[in-house]
Structures are given as structure tokens and as C-alpha cells.
Motif scaffolding. Structure first.
Motif, short mmCIF file in Angstrom:
data_model
loop_
_atom_site.label_atom_id
_atom_site.label_comp_id
_atom_site.label_asym_id
_atom_site.label_seq_id
_atom_site.Cartn_x
_atom_site.Cartn_y
_atom_site.Cartn_z
N LEU A 241 43.15 40.30 40.02
CA LEU A 241 43.57 41.16 40.29
C LEU A 241 44.87 42.57 40.26
O LEU A 241 45.06 43.32 40.17
CB LEU A 241 43.68 40.85 42.13
CG LEU A 241 42.60 40.54 43.01
CD1 LEU A 241 42.77 39.78 43.69
CD2 LEU A 241 41.10 40.99 43.08
N GLY A 242 45.37 42.07 40.04
CA GLY A 242 46.91 42.78 38.83
C GLY A 242 46.49 43.81 38.28
O GLY A 242 46.65 44.53 38.26
N CYS A 243 45.57 42.98 37.43
CA CYS A 243 45.12 43.76 36.07
C CYS A 243 44.66 45.30 36.99
O CYS A 243 44.58 46.50 36.60
CB CYS A 243 44.06 43.17 35.22
SG CYS A 243 44.74 42.44 34.29
N LEU A 244 43.47 45.04 37.44
CA LEU A 244 42.69 45.95 38.84
C LEU A 244 43.91 47.18 39.08
O LEU A 244 43.66 48.21 39.14
CB LEU A 244 41.52 45.10 39.12
CG LEU A 244 41.17 44.14 38.60
CD1 LEU A 244 39.95 44.22 40.27
CD2 LEU A 244 39.54 45.42 38.19
N PHE A 245 45.03 46.60 39.72
CA PHE A 245 46.53 47.32 40.84
C PHE A 245 46.58 48.11 39.21
O PHE A 245 46.89 49.05 39.51
CB PHE A 245 46.56 46.57 41.79
CG PHE A 245 47.44 47.00 42.37
CD1 PHE A 245 46.56 48.02 43.48
CD2 PHE A 245 48.94 47.01 41.89
CE1 PHE A 245 47.40 48.68 44.40
CE2 PHE A 245 49.31 48.19 42.92
CZ PHE A 245 48.96 48.93 43.79
N THR A 246 46.79 47.39 38.18
CA THR A 246 47.63 47.99 37.50
C THR A 246 46.77 49.56 37.23
O THR A 246 47.25 50.67 36.41
CB THR A 246 48.16 46.81 36.14
OG1 THR A 246 48.37 46.08 36.83
CG2 THR A 246 49.46 48.02 34.89
N ALA A 247 45.37 49.71 36.26
CA ALA A 247 45.22 49.85 35.75
C ALA A 247 44.52 51.39 37.61
O ALA A 247 44.83 52.37 36.70
CB ALA A 247 43.03 49.52 35.85
N TYR A 248 44.41 51.12 38.50
CA TYR A 248 44.19 51.98 39.61
C TYR A 248 45.69 53.15 39.23
O TYR A 248 46.21 54.17 39.74
CB TYR A 248 44.13 51.50 40.62
CG TYR A 248 44.59 51.78 41.81
CD1 TYR A 248 44.13 53.15 42.51
CD2 TYR A 248 45.46 52.18 42.64
CE1 TYR A 248 44.57 54.30 43.52
CE2 TYR A 248 46.25 52.59 43.60
CZ TYR A 248 45.14 53.66 43.82
OH TYR A 248 45.90 55.05 45.07
N VAL A 249 46.81 52.56 39.32
CA VAL A 249 48.47 52.70 39.17
C VAL A 249 48.30 53.56 37.87
O VAL A 249 48.96 54.46 37.56
CB VAL A 249 49.29 51.87 38.92
CG1 VAL A 249 51.10 52.76 38.70
CG2 VAL A 249 49.53 50.68 40.14
N ALA A 264 55.10 50.83 50.87
CA ALA A 264 53.93 49.48 50.79
C ALA A 264 53.36 48.57 50.46
O ALA A 264 53.19 47.86 50.42
CB ALA A 264 52.83 50.12 51.85
N SER A 265 52.92 49.39 49.29
CA SER A 265 51.71 48.72 48.24
C SER A 265 52.14 47.96 47.32
O SER A 265 52.51 46.45 46.48
CB SER A 265 50.08 49.71 47.56
OG SER A 265 50.90 50.16 46.95
N ILE A 266 53.47 48.26 46.69
CA ILE A 266 54.01 47.39 45.88
C ILE A 266 55.00 46.35 46.70
O ILE A 266 54.98 45.61 46.34
CB ILE A 266 55.76 48.69 45.62
CG1 ILE A 266 55.15 49.72 44.31
CG2 ILE A 266 57.07 47.85 44.68
CD1 ILE A 266 56.46 50.50 44.07
N MET A 267 55.34 46.95 48.10
CA MET A 267 56.29 45.37 48.23
C MET A 267 54.89 44.23 48.80
O MET A 267 55.16 43.02 48.73
CB MET A 267 56.78 46.22 50.28
CG MET A 267 58.05 46.81 49.89
SD MET A 267 58.89 45.59 49.53
CE MET A 267 59.65 44.37 50.38
#
Ligand code: UDP
Ligand code: MG
Length: 312
Positions: A241-249, A264-267
Motif C-alpha cells: 500500500l505504501g508503494c502504491l501511495f508513493t507512486a501516487y505522490v 491529513a493523508s500524511i498524518m
């Protein structure tokens, strides 16, 4: 088989009010057998439990005591009793009359019918609190899931074992004890009987929430490494999930323009990751703690005085 000896092992922590009545009921049931012994284990009581047992022993030499040097806890007191029991069939039960003495002939009968271990399962009625009943049910579910065993919910430390099973328990070197699990795990021909829990005769339960939690942890961690495996799976899922979110970022940074908003998302990520890491470290810590405790090879309990022959 007619010439057999029955042992009854009873851990007792502050049970002065219950022991005379229990001993009386036990003797009435056991005197029909050729030979018997009743071993009370005084688990560091602060009342007159030990004197009460000693007084009973004056009238009946089949009544024995093992007095531990401090309070070691129910499982360890029980182990002390099992280690010293000399019977062909060894029964363990609580001192507070919650376990019905009149079930003992049935336990012995089932053993005579060829079962090695006759254990009991309580049919929970209103005697125990709703909290105790529901947490206990949940616990057996988790235990069975973790271990792949199928121990019925409500399995009690009220059981009888053939001496060959007792011998195996005696020889087990492990210090983290969850006896009902160990007995179940051992196999052999086992038979379950159900019984109705009586209310405690006098005194109050010494199984505080803390003691129950520690028994539950001992059961879970000493029987299974599944929690570690679950931690790996959970860690893997969080990492994906972290990788997917990193790709999005990254996408947003390179092509999306606005990257400042998103507190909010970072927190959320920060809190979830931090929490799950601590939780998984806790699981690993539990196992390291257990390795540490086992490695020290300290005795499980220390006997202060006993009426039994100590040379084994
Ligand atoms: N017991 C013990 N050491 C302890 C706590 C309990 O030997 O530290 C004994 C207690 O005297 C009783 C049995 O273990 O014979 C079961 O304890 P309790 O009745 O307090 O537990 P519950 O029935 O509430 O689960
Ligand atoms: Mg009790």
C-alpha cells in the motif's frame, strides 16, 4: 485393573475456607478405591491455607501438602503437584469447589474404559460473569486459529490423566506453561466430559484480568509462531500500500502540480505505519522475552516444605 492408585492434585492460593470441605468430599469419594493421595499445593497463600492442610493431614495420612516458597501462579502450582503425584491416574482440580467432586468416579471409569486423558468442558451458565464467559470464548477461538488445534471452548484444568501422560508432562522442559493446551496437544486417547460450574464456595477468584492476560499470552506464544507470520503478512500488505501511495505522490509531484495540501493523508500514513510497526515489534518482543525466560533454565517453582518424599 483393580489395584490402582488415584492422585488428586489441588493448587490452592488463599483457600483456607474451602479446603476442609473439599478434602472431606474428596475422601468420601476416594475411599472406595484401593489407594489414593490428595496433594494440596500451597501457592504462597497469605492466610492459613498451609496450617489447614497440615491439620487435615494429622487425621488422614493420604492428604499431603507441597508449600511453594512464594506465589508462583496456578499453572506452576499445578505443575508442582503433577511432578510429585505418584498415582496411576492423576486428577487435577481447583480448591474452591467449582469443580464437582462427584464427577471423579466418572473420570476414573472413563480411564478404566481405555481413555488416557479425560478432560472436562464447562457448560457455561450464569455462574461466571458475562465478561469472563465472552472473553474465554473469544480466547479459545484465537488459540485454535493460532495453533491449528481444536480445543473446545471452556476446557478446564479439571481433568484426569494416565500416569504415562503425566510422565511426559514431568519431562517437558518448557517454563512457559499453558497446561490445558499442552495436555490437549499431547494427543493420546482423550475423552471430553461436560460439567456445570458451581459458584466459588468461599473467598474470591485470584484470576485477575492481569493473570488471565498473562495466561492467554503464554498460551498463544508458546504454542505457535503464527503471530510472527501474521506480522510478516501485515507488514507486506502495508508495504505494498505504501508503494502504491508513493507512486501516487510522485505522480502528483511531477504532473499534478499542487503538492502542498495533504496534511491529513500524511498524518494517516504516519500514524498507521507507526502503530503497526510498534505492534509488530511488540509481537517479536514477546517471543524474544519467551526465549530469554526459557534460556535461563530457572526452575518453574521452588518448594519450601512438603510432606512428600522429595527424592524422585
Ligand atoms: N490458584 C493458585 N495460584 C494463583 C491463583 C489461583 O494456586 O496464583 C488456584 C486457586 O486456589 C484455585 C485455582 O487455582 O484452586 C483456580 O483459581 P481461581 O478460582 O481463582 O480461578 P477461577 O476459577 O476464577 O478461574
Ligand atoms: Mg475458581
Amino acid at each position: 485393573m483393580k489395584n490402582f492408585k488415584v492422585s488428586v492434585v489441588v493448587p490452592a492460593f488463599n483457600e483456607e475456607g474451602n479446603i476442609p470441605r473439599l478434602a472431606n468430599e474428596l475422601v468420601n469419594v476416594l475411599k472406595q478405591y484401593k489407594s489414593y493421595e490428595i496433594i494440596f499445593i500451597n501457592d504462597g497463600s497469605v492466610d492459613n491455607t498451609l496450617d489447614t492442610i497440615k491439620k487435615l493431614r494429622l487425621h488422614n495420612k493420604n492428604i499431603h501438602y507441597i508449600s511453594l516458597s512464594r506465589n508462583f501462579g496456578h499453572q506452576y502450582a499445578l505443575k508442582a503437584g503433577l511432578d510429585s503425584a505418584t498415582g496411576d491416574f492423576v486428577i487435577s482440580m481447583d480448591a474452591d469447589l467449582q469443580h464437582p467432586v462427584n464427577l471423579i468416579p466418572t473420570l476414573i471409569q472413563e480411564w478404566q474404559n481405555g481413555y488416557d486423558i479425560v478432560y472436562t468442558v464447562r457448560t457455561d451458565k450464569k455462574t461466571e460473569s458475562l465478561f469472563k464467559r465472552s472473553t474465554s470464548k473469544l480466547y479459545y477461538k484465537i488459540f485454535n486459529f493460532l495453533t491449528g488445534l481444536n480445543m473446545p471452548s471452556g476446557t478446564a484444568d479439571f481433568r484426569g490423566m494416565d500416569k504415562k501422560a503425566v510422565q511426559i508432562l514431568k519431562n517437558m522442559p518448557e517454563k512457559t506453561l499453558f497446561l490445558r493446551g499442552l495436555v490437549f496437544w499431547m494427543g493420546f486417547k482423550q475423552k471430553a466430559l461436560s460439567y456445570q460450574v458451581h459458584p466459588r464456595f468461599t473467598g474470591k477468584s485470584a484470576y485477575t484480568l492481569k493473570k488471565m492476560m498473562s495466561l492467554a499470552m503464554a498460551g498463544a506464544t508458546s504454542f505457535s509462531v503464527k503471530p510472527l507470520r501474521i506480522a510478516i503478512y501485515a507488514g507486506f500488505i502495508v508495504a505494498v500500500l505504501g508503494c502504491l501511495f508513493t507512486a501516487y505522490v510522485l505522480y502528483m509531484k511531477l504532473f499534478g502540480g499542487a503538492t502542498i495540501s495533504g496534511w491529513a493523508s500524511i498524518m494517516c500514513v504516519f500514524l498507521i505505519l507507526g502503530g503497526s510497526q510498534l505492534f509488530m515489534m511488540g509481537i517479536i518482543g514477546e517471543y524474544i522475552g519467551m526465549i530469554f525466560m526459557e534460556m535461563k533454565k530457572r526452575p518453574s517453582y521452588i518448594v519450601d516444605e512438603t510432606s512428600l518424599n522429595q527424592d524422585k
